[in-house]
Design an enzyme around this catalytic site. Structure first.
Site, PDB file in Angstrom:
ATOM      1  N   SER A   1      73.472 100.658  37.141  1.00  0.00           N
ATOM      2  CA  SER A   1      73.045  99.268  36.980  1.00  0.00           C
ATOM      3  C   SER A   1      73.771  98.538  35.858  1.00  0.00           C
ATOM      4  O   SER A   1      73.758  97.310  35.812  1.00  0.00           O
ATOM      5  CB  SER A   1      71.533  99.211  36.727  1.00  0.00           C
ATOM      6  OG  SER A   1      71.181  99.994  35.597  1.00  0.00           O
TER       7      SER A   1
ATOM      8  N   ASP B   1      67.058  93.381  28.855  1.00  0.00           N
ATOM      9  CA  ASP B   1      65.780  93.914  29.324  1.00  0.00           C
ATOM     10  C   ASP B   1      65.583  95.302  28.734  1.00  0.00           C
ATOM     11  O   ASP B   1      66.234  95.664  27.756  1.00  0.00           O
ATOM     12  CB  ASP B   1      65.696  93.888  30.858  1.00  0.00           C
ATOM     13  CG  ASP B   1      66.720  94.799  31.540  1.00  0.00           C
ATOM     14  OD1 ASP B   1      67.370  95.627  30.848  1.00  0.00           O
ATOM     15  OD2 ASP B   1      66.885  94.700  32.770  1.00  0.00           O
TER      16      ASP B   1
ATOM     17  N   HIS C   1      69.197  97.244  29.617  1.00  0.00           N
ATOM     18  CA  HIS C   1      70.543  96.691  29.752  1.00  0.00           C
ATOM     19  C   HIS C   1      70.900  95.703  28.651  1.00  0.00           C
ATOM     20  O   HIS C   1      70.039  94.947  28.188  1.00  0.00           O
ATOM     21  CB  HIS C   1      70.675  95.991  31.111  1.00  0.00           C
ATOM     22  CG  HIS C   1      70.287  96.857  32.257  1.00  0.00           C
ATOM     23  ND1 HIS C   1      69.042  96.789  32.850  1.00  0.00           N
ATOM     24  CD2 HIS C   1      70.968  97.824  32.907  1.00  0.00           C
ATOM     25  CE1 HIS C   1      68.971  97.684  33.827  1.00  0.00           C
ATOM     26  NE2 HIS C   1      70.130  98.329  33.875  1.00  0.00           N
TER      27      HIS C   1
END
Length: 367
Positions: A39, A330, A333
């Site tokens: 991600s 977040d 990340h």
């Protein structure tokens, strides 16, 4: 104060230019960029999967001209910005049905949120492209390219492209550090687990080399014990990271650096492998936040609970307003501002940041 102001001005320029036009900072220093990973560099592959690891909703992409594209960030990822430095537009996600034909020529993004080096890592999130599957997906792309290019042109494209591989975080965060879901921490010591990961990684890197790729950028893991998700566990002393987690990933980073040295030592002729010291660069950001214009390093811009990291960024949540001052977007990340630092240091950093050379020097090599 003057030095800090100049650095903040520089990062603002990078962000503004990238917003208007992907790929203007560099000047086509490589024909393509192939992105594999999780991600941290997913550009929207999971949008097309049955997965709960998704970022196709506001406020993800709140500062990105395409909105919520599936990037796990407020705007651009590390690989997006690194591509800017190389003069290569962000490649399209593999799983997008429109990724075909001429869109393949500048590279493809295969990265998938919750994907790991091991097939089982992150499986509780649902569908994802693991490392093994991403290599298979690259072979699919290669089959399409063979119908479009002569063998000579395809060889030139592959050998002078840059491959960016960002793996390992999910194997720890969504495997080893989840003992109630996965058995790996009861089966392997930290050293044995790192060896397991690196053996799998090495096999697939070799497979990509066998398919014709020659320029590899392999970043290590950042200090996972410092992300809001881990700080939210309450295991860290006030003002500190979770030291046990940072120590856990040490054998992987050291082993990956040794693997790069081994690959460059003659086992893979006609290729160059570069190790990215993500741990060191991110540690510098966290230890000297004001140098880079950051004021918040211990909690997420978008999240809920302790350190805004107990529950990650939910749909329609209102994020912080001063996003360029936050290191973390977040629970897991970085913000675009932090990604900009990481990308610049990967592109033109010293041997403390990349070894044996940086990505700019890697792009200058012609095979």
């Amino acid at each position: 104060m003057i030095e800090m102001g100049r650095q903040r001005w520089w990062f603002t320029v990078v962000v503004v230019v990238a917003w208007w036009w992907e790929g203007v900072i560099g000047a086509g220093q490589a024909p393509a960029i192939w992105v594999m990973g999780d991600s941290l560099v997913d550009s929207g592959n999971n949008n097309f999967m049955r997965s709960i690891a998704r970022a196709d909703y506001f406020p993800y992409g709140c500062d990105y001209y395409r909105g919520a594209s599936g990037r796990f960030c407020n705007a651009r990822t590390f690989s997006d910005i690194l591509g800017d430095w190389l003069g290569i537009p962000a490649p399209p996600p593999f799983s997008d049905p429109g990724t075909a034909g001429n869109r393949l020529l500048g590279g493809v993004n295969y990265a998938s949120a919750s994907g790991g080096i091991l097939d089982e890592s992150g499986q509780h999130y649902g569908d994802r492209y693991t490392l093994n599957q991403q290599v298979v997906n690259f072979e699919t792309t290669l089959g399409q390219l063979r119908t479009m290019l002569s063998p000579e042109d395809l060889t030139q494209l592959l050998s002078n492209s840059i491959v960016v591989m960002v793996f390992g975080s999910n194997d720890y965060l969504n495997n080893y550090l989840m003992p109630t879901v996965y058995t790996s921490s009861r089966t392997y010591t930290p050293e044995a687990f790192a060896t397991l990961l690196l053996n799998h990684y090495a096999r697939q890197i070799h497979a990509l080399y066998s398919l014709g790729l020659r320029k590899f950028f392999l970043p290590g893991l950042g200090p996972l014990g410092c992300i809001p998700n881990q700080l939210a566990t309450g295991q860290a002393a006030p003002g500190r990271c979770v030291d046990s987690v940072n120590q856990l990933i040490g054998p992987f980073n050291e082993g990956l650096k040794n693997l790069v040295d081994q690959f460059n030592g003659g086992s893979h002729p006609g290729a160059m492998f570069v190790y990215g010291n993500t741990y060191g660069v991110f540690g510098d950001i966290l230890n000297n936040p004001a140098r880079y214009g950051f004021t918040v390093r211990d909690r997420a811009c978008c999240g809920i609970g302790r350190n805004q990291g107990q529950i990650t960024c939910l749909p329609m949540t209102t994020p912080c307003f001063n996003r360029d001052q936050y290191v973390f977007w977040d629970a897991f990340h970085p913000t675009q501002a932090a990604n900009a630092v990481l990308a610049q240091r990967a592109y033109s950093g010293s041997t403390n940041d990349c070894s044996p050379i940086n990505v700019q020097q890697l792009a200058q090599i012609k095979f």
